[in-house]
Design a protein around this motif. Structure first.
Motif, PDB file in Angstrom:
ATOM      1  N   GLU A  41       8.404   4.023  12.427  1.00 44.82           N
ATOM      2  CA  GLU A  41       7.245   3.740  13.275  1.00 44.82           C
ATOM      3  C   GLU A  41       6.101   3.060  12.536  1.00 44.82           C
ATOM      4  OE1 GLU A  41       6.036   7.676  11.481  1.00 44.82           O
ATOM      5  OE2 GLU A  41       7.913   6.707  12.049  1.00 44.82           O
ATOM      6  N   ILE A  42       6.068   3.187  11.217  1.00 43.64           N
ATOM      7  CA  ILE A  42       5.001   2.516  10.446  1.00 43.64           C
ATOM      8  C   ILE A  42       5.544   1.409   9.556  1.00 43.64           C
ATOM      9  CG2 ILE A  42       3.480   4.526  10.476  1.00 43.64           C
ATOM     10  CD1 ILE A  42       4.327   5.011   7.537  1.00 43.64           C
ATOM     11  N   ARG A  43       6.841   1.215   9.570  1.00 43.83           N
ATOM     12  CA  ARG A  43       7.484   0.282   8.644  1.00 43.83           C
ATOM     13  C   ARG A  43       6.895  -1.123   8.707  1.00 43.83           C
ATOM     14  NH1 ARG A  43      13.069  -1.680   9.943  1.00 43.83           N
ATOM     15  NH2 ARG A  43      12.007  -3.637  10.162  1.00 43.83           N
ATOM     16  N   HIS A  44       6.728  -1.678   9.891  1.00 44.43           N
ATOM     17  CA  HIS A  44       6.262  -3.062  10.002  1.00 44.43           C
ATOM     18  C   HIS A  44       4.846  -3.237   9.453  1.00 44.43           C
ATOM     19  CE1 HIS A  44       9.823  -4.344  12.078  1.00 44.43           C
ATOM     20  NE2 HIS A  44       9.697  -3.341  12.925  1.00 44.43           N
ATOM     21  N   ASP A  45       3.960  -2.308   9.763  1.00 44.76           N
ATOM     22  CA  ASP A  45       2.587  -2.409   9.260  1.00 44.76           C
ATOM     23  C   ASP A  45       2.546  -2.293   7.738  1.00 44.76           C
ATOM     24  OD1 ASP A  45       1.813  -2.584  11.891  1.00 44.76           O
ATOM     25  OD2 ASP A  45       0.863  -0.610  11.974  1.00 44.76           O
ATOM     26  N   VAL A  46       3.261  -1.322   7.198  1.00 38.88           N
ATOM     27  CA  VAL A  46       3.259  -1.121   5.745  1.00 38.88           C
ATOM     28  C   VAL A  46       3.897  -2.316   5.042  1.00 38.88           C
ATOM     29  CG1 VAL A  46       4.065   0.352   3.856  1.00 38.88           C
ATOM     30  CG2 VAL A  46       3.222   1.385   5.978  1.00 38.88           C
ATOM     31  N   GLU A  47       4.980  -2.809   5.598  1.00 43.84           N
ATOM     32  CA  GLU A  47       5.659  -3.981   5.037  1.00 43.84           C
ATOM     33  C   GLU A  47       4.710  -5.177   4.976  1.00 43.84           C
ATOM     34  OE1 GLU A  47       9.734  -6.096   6.151  1.00 43.84           O
ATOM     35  OE2 GLU A  47       9.545  -4.130   7.092  1.00 43.84           O
ATOM     36  N   LEU A  48       4.030  -5.449   6.071  1.00 45.85           N
ATOM     37  CA  LEU A  48       3.098  -6.578   6.147  1.00 45.85           C
ATOM     38  C   LEU A  48       1.977  -6.448   5.127  1.00 45.85           C
ATOM     39  CD1 LEU A  48       1.866  -9.100   7.579  1.00 45.85           C
ATOM     40  CD2 LEU A  48       0.712  -7.469   9.102  1.00 45.85           C
ATOM     41  N   LEU A  49       1.339  -5.289   5.074  1.00 40.13           N
ATOM     42  CA  LEU A  49       0.187  -5.115   4.196  1.00 40.13           C
ATOM     43  C   LEU A  49       0.579  -5.099   2.726  1.00 40.13           C
ATOM     44  CD1 LEU A  49      -1.854  -2.517   6.266  1.00 40.13           C
ATOM     45  CD2 LEU A  49      -1.959  -5.023   6.316  1.00 40.13           C
ATOM     46  N   ALA A  50       1.689  -4.461   2.393  1.00 44.86           N
ATOM     47  CA  ALA A  50       2.156  -4.471   1.000  1.00 44.86           C
ATOM     48  C   ALA A  50       2.478  -5.897   0.570  1.00 44.86           C
ATOM     49  CB  ALA A  50       3.375  -3.563   0.845  1.00 44.86           C
ATOM     50  N   SER A  51       3.123  -6.633   1.437  1.00 42.38           N
ATOM     51  CA  SER A  51       3.463  -8.027   1.144  1.00 42.38           C
ATOM     52  C   SER A  51       2.210  -8.862   0.911  1.00 42.38           C
ATOM     53  CB  SER A  51       4.273  -8.602   2.304  1.00 42.38           C
ATOM     54  OG  SER A  51       4.541  -9.968   2.093  1.00 42.38           O
ATOM     55  N   GLU A  52       1.186  -8.650   1.706  1.00 42.27           N
ATOM     56  CA  GLU A  52      -0.071  -9.393   1.540  1.00 42.27           C
ATOM     57  C   GLU A  52      -0.714  -9.091   0.194  1.00 42.27           C
ATOM     58  OE1 GLU A  52      -1.311 -11.785   3.284  1.00 42.27           O
ATOM     59  OE2 GLU A  52       0.094 -11.667   4.945  1.00 42.27           O
ATOM     60  N   LEU A  53      -0.756  -7.816  -0.197  1.00 43.16           N
ATOM     61  CA  LEU A  53      -1.371  -7.467  -1.476  1.00 43.16           C
ATOM     62  C   LEU A  53      -0.587  -8.032  -2.650  1.00 43.16           C
ATOM     63  CD1 LEU A  53      -2.671  -3.812  -1.024  1.00 43.16           C
ATOM     64  CD2 LEU A  53      -3.865  -5.982  -0.678  1.00 43.16           C
ATOM     65  N   VAL A  54       0.744  -7.969  -2.574  1.00 44.12           N
ATOM     66  CA  VAL A  54       1.567  -8.503  -3.671  1.00 44.12           C
ATOM     67  C   VAL A  54       1.445 -10.027  -3.724  1.00 44.12           C
ATOM     68  CG1 VAL A  54       3.927  -8.753  -4.529  1.00 44.12           C
ATOM     69  CG2 VAL A  54       3.118  -6.528  -3.719  1.00 44.12           C
ATOM     70  N   THR A  55       1.362 -10.678  -2.586  1.00 43.28           N
ATOM     71  CA  THR A  55       1.153 -12.132  -2.566  1.00 43.28           C
ATOM     72  C   THR A  55      -0.164 -12.488  -3.234  1.00 43.28           C
ATOM     73  OG1 THR A  55       2.470 -12.433  -0.573  1.00 43.28           O
ATOM     74  CG2 THR A  55       0.854 -14.147  -1.057  1.00 43.28           C
ATOM     75  N   HIS A  60      -3.577 -14.862  -7.422  1.00 45.68           N
ATOM     76  CA  HIS A  60      -4.869 -14.742  -8.090  1.00 45.68           C
ATOM     77  C   HIS A  60      -4.821 -14.126  -9.487  1.00 45.68           C
ATOM     78  CE1 HIS A  60      -6.719 -16.076  -4.412  1.00 45.68           C
ATOM     79  NE2 HIS A  60      -6.084 -15.119  -3.746  1.00 45.68           N
ATOM     80  N   SER A  61      -3.639 -13.840  -9.988  1.00 39.97           N
ATOM     81  CA  SER A  61      -3.539 -13.330 -11.356  1.00 39.97           C
ATOM     82  C   SER A  61      -2.342 -13.992 -12.028  1.00 39.97           C
ATOM     83  CB  SER A  61      -3.395 -11.807 -11.375  1.00 39.97           C
ATOM     84  OG  SER A  61      -2.104 -11.416 -11.014  1.00 39.97           O
ATOM     85  N   SER A  62      -2.172 -13.726 -13.286  1.00 40.54           N
ATOM     86  CA  SER A  62      -1.061 -14.358 -14.001  1.00 40.54           C
ATOM     87  C   SER A  62      -0.095 -13.350 -14.606  1.00 40.54           C
ATOM     88  CB  SER A  62      -1.610 -15.264 -15.111  1.00 40.54           C
ATOM     89  OG  SER A  62      -2.365 -14.499 -16.020  1.00 40.54           O
ATOM     90  N   GLY A  63      -0.286 -12.098 -14.313  1.00 39.69           N
ATOM     91  CA  GLY A  63       0.565 -11.083 -14.917  1.00 39.69           C
ATOM     92  C   GLY A  63       1.407 -10.336 -13.904  1.00 39.69           C
ATOM     93  N   PRO A  64       2.061  -9.283 -14.350  1.00 46.85           N
ATOM     94  CA  PRO A  64       2.914  -8.474 -13.479  1.00 46.85           C
ATOM     95  C   PRO A  64       2.077  -7.599 -12.547  1.00 46.85           C
ATOM     96  CG  PRO A  64       2.768  -7.465 -15.624  1.00 46.85           C
ATOM     97  CD  PRO A  64       2.039  -8.781 -15.725  1.00 46.85           C
ATOM     98  N   ALA A  65       2.762  -6.941 -11.645  1.00 45.25           N
ATOM     99  CA  ALA A  65       2.122  -6.009 -10.718  1.00 45.25           C
ATOM    100  C   ALA A  65       3.003  -4.772 -10.592  1.00 45.25           C
ATOM    101  CB  ALA A  65       1.953  -6.668  -9.346  1.00 45.25           C
ATOM    102  N   SER A  66       2.439  -3.727 -10.051  1.00 50.75           N
ATOM    103  CA  SER A  66       3.200  -2.518  -9.728  1.00 50.75           C
ATOM    104  C   SER A  66       2.891  -2.130  -8.299  1.00 50.75           C
ATOM    105  CB  SER A  66       2.820  -1.360 -10.648  1.00 50.75           C
ATOM    106  OG  SER A  66       3.254  -1.606 -11.955  1.00 50.75           O
ATOM    107  N   LEU A  67       3.921  -1.685  -7.596  1.00 49.67           N
ATOM    108  CA  LEU A  67       3.809  -1.218  -6.218  1.00 49.67           C
ATOM    109  C   LEU A  67       4.198   0.247  -6.215  1.00 49.67           C
ATOM    110  CD1 LEU A  67       3.648  -1.985  -3.081  1.00 49.67           C
ATOM    111  CD2 LEU A  67       6.127  -2.152  -3.242  1.00 49.67           C
ATOM    112  N   ARG A  68       3.407   1.069  -5.550  1.00 53.19           N
ATOM    113  CA  ARG A  68       3.714   2.502  -5.476  1.00 53.19           C
ATOM    114  C   ARG A  68       3.570   2.962  -4.034  1.00 53.19           C
ATOM    115  NH1 ARG A  68       2.701   6.684  -9.789  1.00 53.19           N
ATOM    116  NH2 ARG A  68       2.915   8.658  -8.720  1.00 53.19           N
ATOM    117  N   LEU A  69       4.614   3.584  -3.512  1.00 54.68           N
ATOM    118  CA  LEU A  69       4.625   4.141  -2.155  1.00 54.68           C
ATOM    119  C   LEU A  69       4.616   5.658  -2.282  1.00 54.68           C
ATOM    120  CD1 LEU A  69       7.460   1.815  -1.345  1.00 54.68           C
ATOM    121  CD2 LEU A  69       5.596   1.970   0.268  1.00 54.68           C
ATOM    122  N   THR A  70       3.697   6.301  -1.573  1.00 57.26           N
ATOM    123  CA  THR A  70       3.570   7.752  -1.646  1.00 57.26           C
ATOM    124  C   THR A  70       3.471   8.334  -0.247  1.00 57.26           C
ATOM    125  OG1 THR A  70       2.323   7.515  -3.711  1.00 57.26           O
ATOM    126  CG2 THR A  70       2.209   9.655  -2.605  1.00 57.26           C
ATOM    127  N   ALA A  71       4.347   9.280   0.087  1.00 56.82           N
ATOM    128  CA  ALA A  71       4.217  10.045   1.329  1.00 56.82           C
ATOM    129  C   ALA A  71       3.298  11.210   1.034  1.00 56.82           C
ATOM    130  CB  ALA A  71       5.578  10.542   1.799  1.00 56.82           C
TER     131      ALA A  71
END
Length: 152
Positions: A41-55, A60-71
């Motif tokens: 039920e929240i998959r599409h919203d979370v997918e969209l927003l996570a994708s935007e932040l990683v994009t 805007h940076s030149s290094g790596p990133a980390s993504l963390r999902l927490t319930a």
């Protein structure tokens, strides 16, 4: 033989290289994790927003990133994205958090952080370290989704 009850809290972390495909990998990871935990039920919203932040990290940076999902155990899911760039953009910085400008219709970018304001229940950002980009400091931007769904 007893049944196994799945925990309602969990954490997944993913390290992403500075690569134009990182946003796609983040979307696929979010999709797999949330589907696997029955949170469609929240998959599409979370997918969209996570994708935007990683994009934004890639743009805007030149290094790596980390993504963390927490319930968080109360139906909310928090997503954090870390990168080495020290700037915390609106709406993640200091109040008022509604400072993201409306983008003109023809513009090619600039809508991602506005989407966070529209679809996330909460969001924020923290500086990491002493702000010295070259020493591995940076920022963590986060958002939560799920609260509005529970109230509906």
């Amino acid at each position: 033989m007893g049944t196994v009850s799945l925990p309602d809290t969990w954490v997944y972390s993913l390290r992403l290289p500075h690569d134009p495909r990182a946003a796609r990998v983040a979307r696929m990871t979010v999709r797999a994790v949330l589907s696997g935990h029955g949170r469609g039920e929240i998959r599409h919203d979370v997918e969209l927003l996570a994708s935007e932040l990683v994009t934004n990290v890639y743009r805007h940076s030149s290094g790596p990133a980390s993504l963390r999902l927490t319930a968080l155990g109360d139906g909310r899911v928090r997503v954090g994205v870390w990168d080495r760039h020290p700037h915390i953009p609106a709406p993640f910085g200091e109040p008022p958090w509604d400072r993201v400008a409306v983008v003109e219709g023809e513009a090619e970018g600039g809508r991602g952080l506005r989407l966070v304001q529209e679809y996330a229940d909460r969001w924020g950002g923290w500086p990491i370290g002493d702000g010295a980009w070259e020493r591995g400091a940076g920022k963590l931007l986060w958002f939560e989704v799920g609260e509005r769904r529970r109230e509906s």
